[in-house]
Write a protein that holds these residues in place. Structure first.
Motif, short mmCIF file in Angstrom:
data_model
loop_
_atom_site.label_atom_id
_atom_site.label_comp_id
_atom_site.label_asym_id
_atom_site.label_seq_id
_atom_site.Cartn_x
_atom_site.Cartn_y
_atom_site.Cartn_z
N PRO A 3 0.81 -1.22 0.00
CA PRO A 3 0.00 0.00 0.00
C PRO A 3 0.84 1.27 0.00
CG PRO A 3 -0.85 -1.57 1.59
CD PRO A 3 0.47 -2.09 1.14
N ALA A 4 1.98 1.25 0.71
CA ALA A 4 2.84 2.44 0.73
C ALA A 4 3.34 2.78 -0.67
CB ALA A 4 4.02 2.22 1.68
N LEU A 5 3.77 1.77 -1.42
CA LEU A 5 4.26 2.01 -2.78
C LEU A 5 3.13 2.40 -3.72
CD1 LEU A 5 6.90 -0.85 -3.16
CD2 LEU A 5 7.31 1.59 -2.80
N ILE A 6 1.98 1.75 -3.57
CA ILE A 6 0.83 2.10 -4.43
C ILE A 6 0.42 3.55 -4.21
CG2 ILE A 6 -1.62 1.64 -4.84
CD1 ILE A 6 -1.02 -1.32 -4.22
N LEU A 7 0.32 3.96 -2.95
CA LEU A 7 -0.06 5.34 -2.65
C LEU A 7 1.02 6.32 -3.09
CD1 LEU A 7 -1.60 4.65 0.84
CD2 LEU A 7 -2.83 5.69 -1.07
N TYR A 8 2.27 5.93 -2.98
CA TYR A 8 3.34 6.81 -3.44
C TYR A 8 3.26 7.02 -4.95
CZ TYR A 8 7.95 8.77 -4.30
OH TYR A 8 8.98 9.60 -4.71
N TRP B 195 7.64 10.47 0.24
CA TRP B 195 8.42 9.26 0.50
C TRP B 195 8.61 9.04 2.00
CZ3 TRP B 195 9.11 4.94 -1.60
CH2 TRP B 195 10.16 4.11 -1.25
N ILE B 196 8.78 10.13 2.75
CA ILE B 196 8.92 10.00 4.20
C ILE B 196 7.66 9.38 4.79
CG2 ILE B 196 9.06 11.30 6.35
CD1 ILE B 196 10.92 13.25 4.93
N VAL B 197 6.47 9.86 4.36
CA VAL B 197 5.21 9.34 4.88
C VAL B 197 5.03 7.88 4.45
CG1 VAL B 197 2.71 9.56 4.75
CG2 VAL B 197 4.13 11.59 5.02
N LEU C 21 7.21 5.85 6.68
CA LEU C 21 6.67 5.78 8.04
C LEU C 21 5.50 4.81 8.10
CD1 LEU C 21 6.77 9.51 9.22
CD2 LEU C 21 8.17 7.61 10.03
N TYR C 22 4.64 4.84 7.08
CA TYR C 22 3.51 3.92 7.09
C TYR C 22 3.99 2.47 7.09
CZ TYR C 22 -0.44 1.18 5.54
OH TYR C 22 -1.40 0.22 5.46
N ALA C 23 4.96 2.15 6.22
CA ALA C 23 5.47 0.78 6.15
C ALA C 23 6.13 0.37 7.47
CB ALA C 23 6.44 0.64 4.98
N VAL C 24 6.89 1.31 8.06
CA VAL C 24 7.57 1.01 9.33
C VAL C 24 6.54 0.82 10.44
CG1 VAL C 24 9.08 1.97 11.10
CG2 VAL C 24 9.73 2.14 8.70
N PHE C 25 5.52 1.66 10.49
CA PHE C 25 4.49 1.53 11.53
C PHE C 25 3.76 0.20 11.40
CE2 PHE C 25 3.82 6.38 12.17
CZ PHE C 25 5.00 6.41 12.89
N CYS C 26 3.51 -0.23 10.16
CA CYS C 26 2.87 -1.53 9.96
C CYS C 26 3.76 -2.65 10.50
CB CYS C 26 2.58 -1.74 8.48
SG CYS C 26 1.73 -3.30 8.12
N ALA C 27 5.07 -2.58 10.23
CA ALA C 27 6.00 -3.59 10.73
C ALA C 27 6.05 -3.57 12.26
CB ALA C 27 7.38 -3.38 10.14
N LEU C 28 6.05 -2.38 12.85
CA LEU C 28 6.06 -2.27 14.31
C LEU C 28 4.79 -2.84 14.92
CD1 LEU C 28 7.55 1.32 14.76
CD2 LEU C 28 8.70 -0.86 15.21
N ARG C 29 3.65 -2.59 14.26
CA ARG C 29 2.40 -3.13 14.76
C ARG C 29 2.42 -4.65 14.76
NH1 ARG C 29 -1.41 -5.50 16.11
NH2 ARG C 29 -3.62 -5.23 15.80
N LEU C 30 2.96 -5.24 13.69
CA LEU C 30 3.05 -6.70 13.60
C LEU C 30 4.04 -7.26 14.61
CD1 LEU C 30 2.96 -6.95 9.72
CD2 LEU C 30 1.19 -7.76 11.27
N ALA C 31 5.15 -6.55 14.83
CA ALA C 31 6.13 -7.00 15.81
C ALA C 31 5.53 -6.98 17.21
CB ALA C 31 7.38 -6.12 15.75
N ARG C 32 4.75 -5.94 17.52
CA ARG C 32 4.09 -5.88 18.83
C ARG C 32 3.08 -7.01 18.98
NH1 ARG C 32 0.75 -0.55 20.08
NH2 ARG C 32 -0.54 -1.45 18.42
N PHE C 33 2.36 -7.30 17.91
CA PHE C 33 1.39 -8.39 17.95
C PHE C 33 2.09 -9.72 18.19
CE2 PHE C 33 -0.98 -11.77 15.79
CZ PHE C 33 -2.22 -11.66 16.40
N ASN C 34 3.21 -9.96 17.49
CA ASN C 34 3.93 -11.22 17.66
C ASN C 34 4.51 -11.35 19.06
OD1 ASN C 34 3.36 -11.96 15.05
ND2 ASN C 34 5.34 -11.37 14.23
#
Length: 263
Positions: free
Chosen positions: A89-94, A106-108, A111-124
């Motif tokens: 989604p980050a690349l599609i929106l970009y 590109w910064i946003v 950040l979106y991709a990183v936040f998604c990874a952080l959310r998944l890491a917290r879930f795991n």
């Protein structure tokens, strides 16, 4: 002369491959969405991410159905989610909008991709913690990754049925994408659909609603997705209030249990 029995080699049962294959298909669908975005085929790009979300929703059910749940499958599922609902989604929106403001956009997107990874890491990190307060109450912490991907692409849905080019403005899309990314890593209590239970007297009505929703998705997909996303956003205040109410009830029950008459 005695013949030694040949050692039997045990392979991986086919039933264990099925859920991981579904997860791999979800990963392929998410990346294919990026391929369509590069060719400016926006409808197909969005549909590929939606397909990835559908496959992500059934791979766990397939694993439980064939009794093939494993730690490997859980790790593969998280990797697939990070790519299909974070990177794609980050690349599609970009490519659709944010590249008009290349630095900020590109910064946003990052950040979106990183936040998604952080959310998944917290879930795991909490997946084995059965005593987590939100899990015990039937809630999630922050919005899940598939819902985040669907919400992040809301401007594309509206643009596809309204054809208003102002919606492609990076000055509108960047704050929206950043907001959705923050929702994923937030501590807002959200409903866990797996924990919802229907009453016996509303099952028929629920089937009718599912049928109407399916027909709407086929006939008017972008308007329907817009309505679904807005409806999901509307549930966030109610889920946060419901979680606070559940916690107050539990605290009151604990205080009563710990009173003077407690053993």
């Amino acid at each position: 002369m005695s013949l030694r029995p040949r050692p039997q080699t045990r392979g991986i049962p086919l039933r264990a491959v099925a859920p991981n294959a579904v997860t791999a298909l979800a990963l392929c669908a998410g990346l294919t969405g990026v391929r369509f975005a590069i060719g400016e085929e926006w409808e197909r790009a969005v549909l590929m991410v939606m397909l990835a979300g559908t496959l992500d929703g059934i791979d766990g059910q397939v694993a439980r159905m064939v009794r093939a749940e494993s730690r490997f499958g859980a790790e593969l599922d998280s990797l697939s989610d990070a790519i299909s609902f974070g990177v794609a989604p980050a690349l599609i929106l970009y490519l659709w909008s944010l590249m008009a403001a290349p630095k900020l956009g590109w910064i946003v997107a990052l950040l979106y991709a990183v936040f998604c990874a952080l959310r998944l890491a917290r879930f795991n990190s909490q997946i084995d913690n059965a005593a987590h307060p939100r899990k015990l109450a039937g809630f999630l912490t922050g919005i899940p990754a598939p819902a985040g991907a669907a919400l992040a692409m809301l401007p594309i849905y509206i643009w596809l049925w309204s054809e208003e080019d102002v919606l492609r403005s990076p000055w509108l899309v960047t704050p929206w994408v950043a907001f959705v990314g923050l929702l994923m890593v937030s501590s807002v209590a959200t409903y866990s659909w797996k924990s919802l239970r229907l009453r016996r007297n509303v099952r028929f009505e629920a089937l009718v609603i599912v049928g109407v929703l399916g027909a709407a998705l086929v006939t008017a997909p972008w308007q329907t997705l817009t309505a679904v996303c807005l409806g999901y956003l509307a549930t966030l205040p109610f889920s946060a209030a419901a979680f606070r109410r559940v916690m107050r009830q539990r605290e009151a029950a604990e205080q009563i249990g710990a009173g003077p008459g407690a053993a």
